[in-house]
Design an enzyme around this catalytic site. Structure first.
Site, PDB file in Angstrom:
ATOM      1  CB  CYS A 229      -0.921  -0.017   1.206  1.00 41.68           C
ATOM      2  SG  CYS A 229      -1.934  -1.490   1.250  1.00 41.68           S
TER       3      CYS A 229
HETATM    4  C1  UGA Z   1      -1.481   0.626   5.415  1.00 44.88           C
HETATM    5  C2  UGA Z   1      -2.315   1.632   6.232  1.00 44.88           C
HETATM    6  O1  UGA Z   1      -1.817   1.688   7.573  1.00 44.88           O
HETATM    7  C3  UGA Z   1      -3.780   1.244   6.244  1.00 44.88           C
HETATM    8  O2  UGA Z   1      -4.522   2.255   6.940  1.00 44.88           O
HETATM    9  C4  UGA Z   1      -4.284   1.119   4.802  1.00 44.88           C
HETATM   10  O3  UGA Z   1      -5.633   0.703   4.742  1.00 44.88           O
HETATM   11  C5  UGA Z   1      -3.433   0.092   4.056  1.00 44.88           C
HETATM   12  O4  UGA Z   1      -2.047   0.528   4.097  1.00 44.88           O
HETATM   13  C6  UGA Z   1      -3.921   0.021   2.649  1.00 44.88           C
HETATM   14  O5  UGA Z   1      -3.812   1.023   1.914  1.00 44.88           O
HETATM   15  O6  UGA Z   1      -4.505  -0.995   2.264  1.00 44.88           O
HETATM   16  P1  UGA Z   1      -0.465  -1.821   5.847  1.00 44.88           P
HETATM   17  O7  UGA Z   1       0.373  -1.521   4.659  1.00 44.88           O
HETATM   18  O8  UGA Z   1      -1.222  -3.098   5.882  1.00 44.88           O
HETATM   19  O9  UGA Z   1      -1.564  -0.645   6.065  1.00 44.88           O
HETATM   20  O10 UGA Z   1       0.446  -1.816   7.154  1.00 44.88           O
HETATM   21  P2  UGA Z   1       1.030  -0.675   8.123  1.00 44.88           P
HETATM   22  O11 UGA Z   1       0.826  -1.094   9.520  1.00 44.88           O
HETATM   23  O12 UGA Z   1       0.563   0.674   7.755  1.00 44.88           O
HETATM   24  O13 UGA Z   1       2.608  -0.751   7.824  1.00 44.88           O
HETATM   25  C7  UGA Z   1       3.168  -0.319   6.592  1.00 44.88           C
HETATM   26  C8  UGA Z   1       4.681  -0.276   6.706  1.00 44.88           C
HETATM   27  O14 UGA Z   1       5.081   0.803   7.560  1.00 44.88           O
HETATM   28  C9  UGA Z   1       5.316  -1.541   7.290  1.00 44.88           C
HETATM   29  O15 UGA Z   1       6.459  -1.883   6.525  1.00 44.88           O
HETATM   30  C10 UGA Z   1       5.726  -1.129   8.682  1.00 44.88           C
HETATM   31  O16 UGA Z   1       6.852  -1.840   9.160  1.00 44.88           O
HETATM   32  C11 UGA Z   1       6.046   0.334   8.485  1.00 44.88           C
HETATM   33  N1  UGA Z   1       5.931   1.127   9.727  1.00 44.88           N
HETATM   34  C12 UGA Z   1       4.717   1.294  10.315  1.00 44.88           C
HETATM   35  C13 UGA Z   1       7.066   1.712  10.264  1.00 44.88           C
HETATM   36  O17 UGA Z   1       8.185   1.575   9.728  1.00 44.88           O
HETATM   37  N2  UGA Z   1       6.941   2.471  11.391  1.00 44.88           N
HETATM   38  C14 UGA Z   1       5.744   2.663  12.018  1.00 44.88           C
HETATM   39  O18 UGA Z   1       5.711   3.386  13.046  1.00 44.88           O
HETATM   40  C15 UGA Z   1       4.616   2.058  11.466  1.00 44.88           C
END
Ligand code: UGA
Length: 407
Positions: A229
């Site tokens: 995403c």
């Molecule tokens: C993301 C969004 O958070 C959702 O709200 C959205 O619906 C989704 O994309 C989508 O468009 O379908 P997702 O990709 O499943 O969700 O997971 P996240 O928890 O957002 O993590 C994304 C990335 O960011 C991961 O690689 C995670 O490790 C990284 N991340 C997250 C960080 O490096 N630091 C953080 O503090 C949080």
């Protein structure tokens, strides 16, 4: 009843709704439209090479739904859930459904765009308790119909924001791009901390997160954001914005920081070991985040490519994503069946995904299993206070402490 991917809590729920016949699946769109009141279009919108989105699945579904609607009497609501650039639902989906159904949007069928905000790894919980629901509506009747459905589903507890189609579409990109930018921001601070002895980005994040205007969520520094995403959506918004002759420098910067972030871990490994050529490096974690077996755009895969380019010998372990990685990464690396066997004989360990089981590893485990206990915490899972004196430790955003010893 069996999901083709790992998602906590999903399999049990899926089995239950299939058993109780509340969920029925069919490959026949006509049958599905005829026996329902609302159609959600949830197909993928993958990236093209230039970052823009590929709408072929959206267009095909609009055509199929349109064909089915041609034979249906009575009102039917079409809701686009897929992530699409502003204007898509009104300018592409609407005319296609109208053309193939021979009906008019408004009097004959309704049209909404309702962006999806769930995260992988917590999809069930996010679906059942979203912060809010956004309804983009073609007209009042469409919005009223969808609102009624959401109110029945959520029991009226969830805030619902109603707007037009294009604003709802923009909301999704703005949401993901903001979160991605927030992470790139804290990763930039981490990379500055890395050069200032004694500073720790974790403490900085905790302190600034206490400011209600910032809040602590999505402020975890690490190897950057992956998944299906954030990278896709930030690129799509950039590409869309460029098509409107606006460069969106903030989005560009967020992407640049993210592209380079896995290399921070390589730099830390080099700082500890010198050349990585021929060194056995253990990578803990392959999934793009914990609690999923999804490795799409995983920072671990970028990290592994960089390590291989430096001539390192890579062995990797992930609790859920080994099969997916074997298919994707192929034979250039070795795979281990447990964290412990991954560490055996390694000269450096890099944590690339913050799986909870890695948090249980103790400094003594690294000392006893590894050839050289060099630990690079790419996801800040370990307490530097516990690890600092016992292993040769470095972490993203932790101002360099003097190394124990080097070859
Ligand atoms: C993301 C969004 O958070 C959702 O709200 C959205 O619906 C989704 O994309 C989508 O468009 O379908 P997702 O990709 O499943 O969700 O997971 P996240 O928890 O957002 O993590 C994304 C990335 O960011 C991961 O690689 C995670 O490790 C990284 N991340 C997250 C960080 O490096 N630091 C953080 O503090 C949080």
């Amino acid at each position: 009843g069996v999901p083709p991917f790992f998602e906590p809590g999903l399999e049990e729920r899926l089995r239950e709704v299939v058993r109780s016949r509340r969920l029925r699946s069919t490959t026949n769109v006509h049958e599905a439209v005829m026996s329902s009141d609302v159609t959600f279009v949830t197909v993928g919108t993958p990236s093209r090479r230039d970052g823009s989105i590929d709408l072929q699945f959206i267009e095909r579904s609009a055509e199929e739904v349109g064909r089915a609607l041609a034979a249906k009497d009575g009102y039917h609501l079409v809701v686009v859930k897929s992530t699409v650039i502003p204007g898509t639902t009104g300018n592409i989906v609407k005319p296609i459904v109208e053309r193939f159904s021979g009906k008019r949007c408004g009097p004959d069928f309704g049209l909404c765009m309702s962006p999806e905000f769930l995260r992988e790894g917590s999809a069930v919980e996010d679906t059942l308790k979203p912060d809010r629901v956004v309804i983009g509506e073609f007209d009042r009747r469409s919005g009223d119909t969808l609102k009624k459905l959401f109110n029945e589903f959520y029991g009226g507890d969830i805030p619902i924001l109603r707007t037009n189609l294009a604003t709802a579409e923009m909301t999704k990109y703005a949401n993901n791009s903001f979160l991605a930018t927030k992470i790139s921001f804290i990763n930039s601070i981490a990379n500055i901390c890395d050069k200032v002895p004694g500073t720790d980005v974790e403490v900085v994040a905790k302190a600034i997160g206490m400011d209600h205007r910032i809040n602590p969520r999505f402020l975890r520094a690490g190897l950057g954001w992956g998944g299906s995403c954030f990278p896709k959506d930030v690129k799509a918004l950039l590409s869309f914005s460029r098509s409107l002759s606006y460069e969106a420098p903030i989005l560009w910067a967020a992407l640049e920081v993210n592209d380079a972030q896995p290399l921070q871990a390589v730099g830390l490994a080099r700082r500890k070991l010198g050349s990585l050529k021929g060194r056995r490096v253990a990578v803990l974690g392959l999934a793009f985040k914990p609690d999923t077996d999804d490795i799409r755009e995983s920072r671990a895969t970028v990290l592994i490519d960089a390590l291989l380019q430096e001539g390192a010998r890579v062995i990797a372990y992930d609790p859920k994503a080994l099969d997916a990685s074997r298919n994707f990464l192929g034979k250039g690396i070795e795979y281990a069946e447990s964290a412990e066997s991954c560490l055996k004989g390694a000269e450096c360990c890099i944590v690339a995904t913050e799986w909870r089981e890695f948090e249980k590893l103790q400094p003594e485990d690294f000392v006893s299993l590894m050839k050289k206990p060099v630990v690079i915490d790419g996801r800040r899972v370990f307490n530097p206070g516990d690890f600092g004196g016992k292993v040769d430790f470095a972490a993203i955003g932790l101002g360099e402490a003097p190394a124990l010893e080097k070859d």
